[in-house]
Design a protein around this motif. Structure first.
Motif, PDB file in Angstrom:
ATOM      1  N   UNK A  44       0.820  -1.211   0.000  1.00 33.49           N
ATOM      2  CA  UNK A  44       0.000   0.000   0.000  1.00 33.49           C
ATOM      3  C   UNK A  44       0.855   1.263   0.000  1.00 33.49           C
ATOM      4  N   UNK A  45       2.042   1.209   0.593  1.00 27.70           N
ATOM      5  CA  UNK A  45       2.968   2.351   0.648  1.00 27.70           C
ATOM      6  C   UNK A  45       2.242   3.633   1.054  1.00 27.70           C
ATOM      7  N   UNK A  46       1.456   3.525   2.140  1.00 24.74           N
ATOM      8  CA  UNK A  46       0.683   4.675   2.602  1.00 24.74           C
ATOM      9  C   UNK A  46       1.091   5.120   4.002  1.00 24.74           C
ATOM     10  N   UNK A  47       2.229   4.634   4.462  1.00 18.67           N
ATOM     11  CA  UNK A  47       2.690   5.015   5.781  1.00 18.67           C
ATOM     12  C   UNK A  47       3.901   4.221   6.199  1.00 18.67           C
ATOM     13  N   UNK A  48       4.253   4.373   7.459  1.00 21.28           N
ATOM     14  CA  UNK A  48       5.433   3.727   8.011  1.00 21.28           C
ATOM     15  C   UNK A  48       5.014   2.907   9.233  1.00 21.28           C
ATOM     16  N   UNK A  49       5.447   1.660   9.270  1.00 23.56           N
ATOM     17  CA  UNK A  49       5.212   0.789  10.422  1.00 23.56           C
ATOM     18  C   UNK A  49       6.475   0.771  11.277  1.00 23.56           C
ATOM     19  N   UNK A  50       6.289   0.912  12.577  1.00 27.90           N
ATOM     20  CA  UNK A  50       7.413   0.868  13.519  1.00 27.90           C
ATOM     21  C   UNK A  50       7.143  -0.211  14.557  1.00 27.90           C
ATOM     22  N   UNK A  51       8.218  -0.694  15.179  1.00 27.87           N
ATOM     23  CA  UNK A  51       8.079  -1.708  16.220  1.00 27.87           C
ATOM     24  C   UNK A  51       7.490  -1.096  17.484  1.00 27.87           C
ATOM     25  N   UNK A  52       6.668  -1.879  18.142  1.00 27.84           N
ATOM     26  CA  UNK A  52       6.102  -1.476  19.422  1.00 27.84           C
ATOM     27  C   UNK A  52       7.003  -2.024  20.519  1.00 27.84           C
ATOM     28  N   UNK A  53       7.351  -1.304  21.522  1.00 25.23           N
ATOM     29  CA  UNK A  53       7.026   0.074  21.901  1.00 25.23           C
ATOM     30  C   UNK A  53       8.205   1.021  21.674  1.00 25.23           C
ATOM     31  N   UNK A  54       8.838   0.956  20.532  1.00 27.84           N
ATOM     32  CA  UNK A  54      10.048   1.742  20.249  1.00 27.84           C
ATOM     33  C   UNK A  54       9.694   3.208  19.983  1.00 27.84           C
ATOM     34  N   UNK A  55       9.746   4.027  21.028  1.00 33.42           N
ATOM     35  CA  UNK A  55       9.373   5.445  20.932  1.00 33.42           C
ATOM     36  C   UNK A  55      10.338   6.218  20.032  1.00 33.42           C
ATOM     37  N   UNK A  56      11.609   5.862  20.071  1.00 38.88           N
ATOM     38  CA  UNK A  56      12.577   6.544  19.211  1.00 38.88           C
ATOM     39  C   UNK A  56      12.287   6.279  17.740  1.00 38.88           C
ATOM     40  N   UNK A  57      11.959   5.035  17.415  1.00 38.26           N
ATOM     41  CA  UNK A  57      11.623   4.691  16.041  1.00 38.26           C
ATOM     42  C   UNK A  57      10.359   5.431  15.596  1.00 38.26           C
ATOM     43  N   UNK A  58       9.394   5.531  16.479  1.00 39.77           N
ATOM     44  CA  UNK A  58       8.162   6.270  16.180  1.00 39.77           C
ATOM     45  C   UNK A  58       8.481   7.732  15.908  1.00 39.77           C
ATOM     46  N   UNK A  59       9.278   8.343  16.770  1.00 38.56           N
ATOM     47  CA  UNK A  59       9.645   9.755  16.597  1.00 38.56           C
ATOM     48  C   UNK A  59      10.416   9.957  15.297  1.00 38.56           C
ATOM     49  N   UNK A  60      11.325   9.054  14.983  1.00 39.84           N
ATOM     50  CA  UNK A  60      12.094   9.171  13.739  1.00 39.84           C
ATOM     51  C   UNK A  60      11.208   9.038  12.511  1.00 39.84           C
ATOM     52  N   UNK A  61      10.245   8.133  12.566  1.00 38.55           N
ATOM     53  CA  UNK A  61       9.331   7.950  11.435  1.00 38.55           C
ATOM     54  C   UNK A  61       8.473   9.200  11.223  1.00 38.55           C
ATOM     55  N   UNK A  62       7.978   9.767  12.302  1.00 32.33           N
ATOM     56  CA  UNK A  62       7.180  10.996  12.201  1.00 32.33           C
ATOM     57  C   UNK A  62       8.043  12.124  11.645  1.00 32.33           C
ATOM     58  N   UNK A  63       9.258  12.236  12.160  1.00 31.74           N
ATOM     59  CA  UNK A  63      10.179  13.269  11.697  1.00 31.74           C
ATOM     60  C   UNK A  63      10.499  13.100  10.211  1.00 31.74           C
ATOM     61  N   UNK A  64      10.731  11.870   9.794  1.00 34.62           N
ATOM     62  CA  UNK A  64      11.014  11.592   8.381  1.00 34.62           C
ATOM     63  C   UNK A  64       9.849  12.023   7.509  1.00 34.62           C
ATOM     64  N   UNK A  65       8.657  11.661   7.912  1.00 29.21           N
ATOM     65  CA  UNK A  65       7.468  12.006   7.134  1.00 29.21           C
ATOM     66  C   UNK A  65       7.252  13.513   7.081  1.00 29.21           C
ATOM     67  N   UNK A  66       7.540  14.192   8.167  1.00 32.46           N
ATOM     68  CA  UNK A  66       7.371  15.650   8.203  1.00 32.46           C
ATOM     69  C   UNK A  66       8.400  16.369   7.327  1.00 32.46           C
ATOM     70  N   UNK A  67       9.594  15.800   7.204  1.00 35.70           N
ATOM     71  CA  UNK A  67      10.678  16.489   6.506  1.00 35.70           C
ATOM     72  C   UNK A  67      10.907  16.031   5.072  1.00 35.70           C
ATOM     73  N   UNK A  68      10.371  14.907   4.704  1.00 39.73           N
ATOM     74  CA  UNK A  68      10.537  14.411   3.337  1.00 39.73           C
ATOM     75  C   UNK A  68       9.228  14.640   2.582  1.00 39.73           C
TER      76      UNK A  68
END
Length: 86
Positions: free
Chosen positions: A29-53
C-alpha cells in the motif's frame, strides 16, 4: 477505524506493528510507516522523516486514498460484513 478515516483524508500513517496495522500499512500500500512497538525513538524518527521528506509525504498521501479505494471502500466492507452473517 481511525486509521482508515485518516487514509480517506489522504493522511499518511505512522503506526505500530500491532494488531492489524500491518494489514493496512505495508509495502504494497505504501501509505505510511510501520514501527516496532514500543520503540518510541523509532516512532519519533518515522514521524520526523514524514514531516521532513515532502516527496515521501506526497507519495504516501496519494497512496493513502488508493488504499482506501482499492481495499477498504464502503461497498466492499459492507459486502464483506454482510457475507460474514449469512
Amino acid at each position: 477505524f481511525a486509521m482508515l478515516e485518516a487514509l480517506s483524508k489522504k493522511l499518511p500513517l505512522v503506526a505500530t506493528n500491532v494488531g492489524g496495522n500491518s494489514d493496512i500499512v505495508n509495502p504494497d500500500t505504501d501509505c505510511g510507516i510501520i514501527v516496532d512497538y514500543p520503540d518510541c525513538d523509532e516512532m519519533a524518527n518515522a514521524i520526523n522523516t514524514l514531516m521532513n521528506d515532502k516527496d515521501m509525504y506526497e507519495r504516501m498521501s496519494q497512496n493513502a486514498i488508493k488504499a482506501i479505494e482499492g481495499r477498504f471502500n464502503y461497498d466492499k466492507m459492507l459486502d464483506k460484513t454482510f457475507y460474514m452473517y449469512i
